[in-house]
Design a protein around this motif. Sequence first.
Motif, PDB file in Angstrom:
ATOM      1  N   THR A   1      92.024 -32.640 -17.399  1.00 25.24           N
ATOM      2  CA  THR A   1      92.721 -31.368 -17.582  1.00 25.24           C
ATOM      3  C   THR A   1      91.785 -30.403 -18.295  1.00 25.24           C
ATOM      4  O   THR A   1      91.143 -30.763 -19.289  1.00 25.24           O
ATOM      5  N   VAL A   2      91.701 -29.184 -17.776  1.00 26.88           N
ATOM      6  CA  VAL A   2      90.885 -28.149 -18.395  1.00 26.88           C
ATOM      7  C   VAL A   2      91.731 -27.427 -19.438  1.00 26.88           C
ATOM      8  O   VAL A   2      92.800 -26.891 -19.118  1.00 26.88           O
ATOM      9  N   LEU A   3      91.258 -27.437 -20.682  1.00 26.60           N
ATOM     10  CA  LEU A   3      91.954 -26.751 -21.774  1.00 26.60           C
ATOM     11  C   LEU A   3      91.304 -25.393 -21.999  1.00 26.60           C
ATOM     12  O   LEU A   3      90.089 -25.303 -22.186  1.00 26.60           O
ATOM     13  N   VAL A   4      92.132 -24.357 -21.972  1.00 23.60           N
ATOM     14  CA  VAL A   4      91.660 -22.995 -22.243  1.00 23.60           C
ATOM     15  C   VAL A   4      92.382 -22.525 -23.499  1.00 23.60           C
ATOM     16  O   VAL A   4      93.605 -22.315 -23.489  1.00 23.60           O
ATOM     17  N   ALA A   5      91.644 -22.410 -24.591  1.00 23.85           N
ATOM     18  CA  ALA A   5      92.218 -21.963 -25.858  1.00 23.85           C
ATOM     19  C   ALA A   5      91.834 -20.517 -26.097  1.00 23.85           C
ATOM     20  O   ALA A   5      90.644 -20.168 -26.078  1.00 23.85           O
ATOM     21  N   VAL A   6      92.840 -19.648 -26.277  1.00 24.68           N
ATOM     22  CA  VAL A   6      92.581 -18.235 -26.534  1.00 24.68           C
ATOM     23  C   VAL A   6      93.184 -17.857 -27.871  1.00 24.68           C
ATOM     24  O   VAL A   6      94.186 -18.447 -28.321  1.00 24.68           O
ATOM     25  N   ARG A   7      92.538 -16.910 -28.502  1.00 18.93           N
ATOM     26  CA  ARG A   7      93.050 -16.400 -29.776  1.00 18.93           C
ATOM     27  C   ARG A   7      93.222 -14.888 -29.616  1.00 18.93           C
ATOM     28  O   ARG A   7      92.282 -14.187 -29.238  1.00 18.93           O
ATOM     29  N   ALA A   8      94.452 -14.415 -29.908  1.00 19.71           N
ATOM     30  CA  ALA A   8      94.783 -12.995 -29.761  1.00 19.71           C
ATOM     31  C   ALA A   8      95.053 -12.397 -31.131  1.00 19.71           C
ATOM     32  O   ALA A   8      95.412 -13.096 -32.084  1.00 19.71           O
ATOM     33  N   ARG A   9      94.907 -11.085 -31.175  1.00 17.40           N
ATOM     34  CA  ARG A   9      95.116 -10.410 -32.460  1.00 17.40           C
ATOM     35  C   ARG A   9      96.595 -10.190 -32.756  1.00 17.40           C
ATOM     36  O   ARG A   9      96.950  -9.812 -33.869  1.00 17.40           O
ATOM     37  N   ARG A  10      97.471 -10.373 -31.724  1.00 19.06           N
ATOM     38  CA  ARG A  10      98.920 -10.310 -31.945  1.00 19.06           C
ATOM     39  C   ARG A  10      99.569 -11.353 -31.050  1.00 19.06           C
ATOM     40  O   ARG A  10      98.979 -11.792 -30.059  1.00 19.06           O
ATOM     41  N   PRO A  11     100.773 -11.814 -31.367  1.00 17.68           N
ATOM     42  CA  PRO A  11     101.437 -12.815 -30.524  1.00 17.68           C
ATOM     43  C   PRO A  11     101.646 -12.295 -29.108  1.00 17.68           C
ATOM     44  O   PRO A  11     102.118 -11.173 -28.903  1.00 17.68           O
ATOM     45  N   LEU A  12     101.255 -13.098 -28.105  1.00 17.09           N
ATOM     46  CA  LEU A  12     101.449 -12.710 -26.704  1.00 17.09           C
ATOM     47  C   LEU A  12     102.857 -13.069 -26.264  1.00 17.09           C
ATOM     48  O   LEU A  12     103.336 -14.181 -26.551  1.00 17.09           O
ATOM     49  N   PRO A  13     103.542 -12.186 -25.585  1.00 15.69           N
ATOM     50  CA  PRO A  13     104.877 -12.510 -25.068  1.00 15.69           C
ATOM     51  C   PRO A  13     104.817 -13.709 -24.112  1.00 15.69           C
ATOM     52  O   PRO A  13     103.784 -13.995 -23.497  1.00 15.69           O
ATOM     53  N   ILE A  14     105.944 -14.390 -23.981  1.00 18.92           N
ATOM     54  CA  ILE A  14     106.017 -15.569 -23.127  1.00 18.92           C
ATOM     55  C   ILE A  14     105.650 -15.206 -21.689  1.00 18.92           C
ATOM     56  O   ILE A  14     104.923 -15.932 -21.006  1.00 18.92           O
ATOM     57  N   ALA A  15     106.147 -14.081 -21.216  1.00 16.68           N
ATOM     58  CA  ALA A  15     105.864 -13.678 -19.840  1.00 16.68           C
ATOM     59  C   ALA A  15     104.359 -13.446 -19.634  1.00 16.68           C
ATOM     60  O   ALA A  15     103.794 -13.817 -18.595  1.00 16.68           O
ATOM     61  N   GLU A  16     103.718 -12.854 -20.626  1.00 17.18           N
ATOM     62  CA  GLU A  16     102.279 -12.606 -20.514  1.00 17.18           C
ATOM     63  C   GLU A  16     101.495 -13.921 -20.535  1.00 17.18           C
ATOM     64  O   GLU A  16     100.515 -14.086 -19.800  1.00 17.18           O
ATOM     65  N   GLN A  17     101.953 -14.871 -21.370  1.00 17.82           N
ATOM     66  CA  GLN A  17     101.294 -16.182 -21.396  1.00 17.82           C
ATOM     67  C   GLN A  17     101.430 -16.894 -20.052  1.00 17.82           C
ATOM     68  O   GLN A  17     100.470 -17.492 -19.550  1.00 17.82           O
ATOM     69  N   GLN A  18     102.630 -16.822 -19.456  1.00 17.47           N
ATOM     70  CA  GLN A  18     102.830 -17.467 -18.166  1.00 17.47           C
ATOM     71  C   GLN A  18     101.968 -16.817 -17.087  1.00 17.47           C
ATOM     72  O   GLN A  18     101.399 -17.493 -16.222  1.00 17.47           O
ATOM     73  N   ARG A  19     101.873 -15.489 -17.139  1.00 18.85           N
ATOM     74  CA  ARG A  19     101.050 -14.786 -16.171  1.00 18.85           C
ATOM     75  C   ARG A  19      99.566 -15.156 -16.337  1.00 18.85           C
ATOM     76  O   ARG A  19      98.850 -15.357 -15.346  1.00 18.85           O
ATOM     77  N   LEU A  20      99.108 -15.282 -17.582  1.00 22.16           N
ATOM     78  CA  LEU A  20      97.721 -15.662 -17.846  1.00 22.16           C
ATOM     79  C   LEU A  20      97.445 -17.095 -17.388  1.00 22.16           C
ATOM     80  O   LEU A  20      96.407 -17.393 -16.790  1.00 22.16           O
ATOM     81  N   ALA A  21      98.397 -18.010 -17.656  1.00 24.18           N
ATOM     82  CA  ALA A  21      98.217 -19.404 -17.230  1.00 24.18           C
ATOM     83  C   ALA A  21      98.164 -19.511 -15.710  1.00 24.18           C
ATOM     84  O   ALA A  21      97.340 -20.259 -15.155  1.00 24.18           O
ATOM     85  N   ALA A  22      99.029 -18.741 -15.017  1.00 26.67           N
ATOM     86  CA  ALA A  22      99.014 -18.782 -13.551  1.00 26.67           C
ATOM     87  C   ALA A  22      97.699 -18.225 -13.018  1.00 26.67           C
ATOM     88  O   ALA A  22      97.122 -18.754 -12.046  1.00 26.67           O
ATOM     89  N   TRP A  23      97.179 -17.166 -13.639  1.00 28.26           N
ATOM     90  CA  TRP A  23      95.908 -16.595 -13.190  1.00 28.26           C
ATOM     91  C   TRP A  23      94.750 -17.567 -13.410  1.00 28.26           C
ATOM     92  O   TRP A  23      93.864 -17.702 -12.563  1.00 28.26           O
ATOM     93  N   LEU A  24      94.755 -18.295 -14.557  1.00 28.10           N
ATOM     94  CA  LEU A  24      93.698 -19.267 -14.828  1.00 28.10           C
ATOM     95  C   LEU A  24      93.715 -20.406 -13.815  1.00 28.10           C
ATOM     96  O   LEU A  24      92.665 -20.861 -13.345  1.00 28.10           O
ATOM     97  N   SER A  25      94.918 -20.870 -13.452  1.00 30.11           N
ATOM     98  CA  SER A  25      95.015 -21.939 -12.445  1.00 30.11           C
ATOM     99  C   SER A  25      94.483 -21.455 -11.105  1.00 30.11           C
ATOM    100  O   SER A  25      93.765 -22.177 -10.394  1.00 30.11           O
ATOM    101  N   LEU A  26      94.807 -20.210 -10.754  1.00 30.89           N
ATOM    102  CA  LEU A  26      94.300 -19.645  -9.515  1.00 30.89           C
ATOM    103  C   LEU A  26      92.786 -19.442  -9.578  1.00 30.89           C
ATOM    104  O   LEU A  26      92.067 -19.696  -8.609  1.00 30.89           O
ATOM    105  N   ARG A  27      92.281 -19.027 -10.752  1.00 31.44           N
ATOM    106  CA  ARG A  27      90.838 -18.797 -10.927  1.00 31.44           C
ATOM    107  C   ARG A  27      90.065 -20.101 -10.845  1.00 31.44           C
ATOM    108  O   ARG A  27      88.933 -20.146 -10.356  1.00 31.44           O
ATOM    109  N   ALA A  28      90.682 -21.195 -11.298  1.00 32.78           N
ATOM    110  CA  ALA A  28      90.026 -22.504 -11.249  1.00 32.78           C
ATOM    111  C   ALA A  28      90.015 -23.088  -9.853  1.00 32.78           C
ATOM    112  O   ALA A  28      89.351 -24.103  -9.608  1.00 32.78           O
ATOM    113  N   GLY A  29      90.744 -22.503  -8.926  1.00 28.92           N
ATOM    114  CA  GLY A  29      90.731 -22.990  -7.560  1.00 28.92           C
ATOM    115  C   GLY A  29      91.592 -24.211  -7.338  1.00 28.92           C
ATOM    116  O   GLY A  29      91.432 -24.896  -6.322  1.00 28.92           O
ATOM    117  N   SER A  30      92.478 -24.511  -8.255  1.00 29.26           N
ATOM    118  CA  SER A  30      93.398 -25.651  -8.135  1.00 29.26           C
ATOM    119  C   SER A  30      92.659 -26.982  -8.021  1.00 29.26           C
ATOM    120  O   SER A  30      93.200 -27.954  -7.483  1.00 29.26           O
TER     121      SER A  30
END
Length: 468
Positions: free
Chosen positions: A412-441
């Motif tokens: 499993t590829v772990l992507v740890a990000v640190r933000a200057r403010r808490p990211l909303p749940i919807a934004e986190q889900q959108r980022l996770a989906a984009w990372l999975s797509l970027r990794a090529g599944s």
Amino acid sequence: MFDVLRRFLHTRFLLTDDMADPAEIQADVEAGIAFRGTNLWVLIFAILVASVGLNVNSTAVIIGAMLISPLMGPIVGVGYGAATLTLDLIRRGLKSLLTASVLSLLVSALYFRLTPLSDAGSELLARTTPTTWDVLIALFGGAAGAVALTRRGHSNAVPGVAIATALMPPLCTAGYGLATAHWSFLFGALYLFAINCVFIALATFLVCRVLPLPSHTFVSRQRAQRVQFSIWTVALLTAAPSVYLAIGIVRDGTFTHNAQRFVDEQLNLPGTYVVTSRILPRQQALNVLLAGQRLSPAQLKKAQVQLPRYHLANAQLTVRQGLARLDSADAQALRSSLLEDVRSRQEQTLVGYETRLVQLQQVLERNNTAGGGLPTATALLREVQVEHPDVRQLGLSRLVRPAADSLPADTTVLVAVRARRPLPIAEQQRLAAWLSLRAGSRQPVRLVVETQALPAAQPARSRPARRR
């Protein structure tokens, strides 16, 4: 067929395509000949660096000294001057070479006279006796340096030639012999230095004669012929002893190789150990000290009969048995052998370290890219910040789960990000989906989000009331 082959070879091995302008080549040669100012100080520092390297038995320091040494300049100048019939270059090159050699010898002798470390290490002992390979290295290295010097853009061959031909260490070894009264070290190292100089100049002369370089012109034809005759005479007189020395070195190397084979195969028997073997090619003598089980006269006679098999029919074999027969020469030979073994083990260890370092760098590179089709962490952070500007840091790693029972191994590829403010749940889900797509599944991606801790607010300082 032969014309096609000739044209192909002519095209492939042509040296004039990228040859520099002859005036530029001569300017470079003349710049390397002069020994004053910068070149003189660089030479002194290179001598001291090489002396320290030989003193502490450090290969890396010796290589550094060879890289900064300007000794190649006068030798190349002599060869170039002989090829282009330029007497002034030959005269200045020989004068600069003599000056540099004497200065190197004196500075090195002064250093070894003052240093508290007086033992001769393996690096120093390796420069006391020339071998067959030293002749070949000087000849081929000098040719490579001459070709590189005549190109438009100087390649990395010139530093390589400086390292391969090793002009500086023999001079420093001669300085050690002069400072410590080891005359065999002094003359052996000077012998090696002379061989290097002669064969580098000879190779430069041959390469420059092949290239279309303009020769010096003279007013009268008779003077030109006299100069050409003089230069060719000097070149032949210089090359003839070097060829004789090369033949002698090859003969000595062959005798040494055959004698070592004889000792290893005929005298190194079960229960018997070779303590030292002194091989003297010039005297055609082989002196061996054995320890352990003593060999019978029949065994010694059988070994003596085997000498012609190793092309040692005229060699004089002396076999001494028992450590009670150990003499001072044996002690010196044993010490040299031990130092050579230590040097060989150090080189093997260094090669092992370098191999392991390359493997670790490859592992680190794989971890940085995190496999799974994702780029490096730095590149991925720039892509993420386009849609998520609050992300300030990003790290990649892989979580490997080995196979257990009926469960297959997976990563499993772990992507740890640190933000200057808490990211909303919807934004986190959108980022996770984009990372999975970027990794090529290729591998599952898990996103870990952290919020950057803000520094605690400093209490406001009360200001004293201003008096009116």
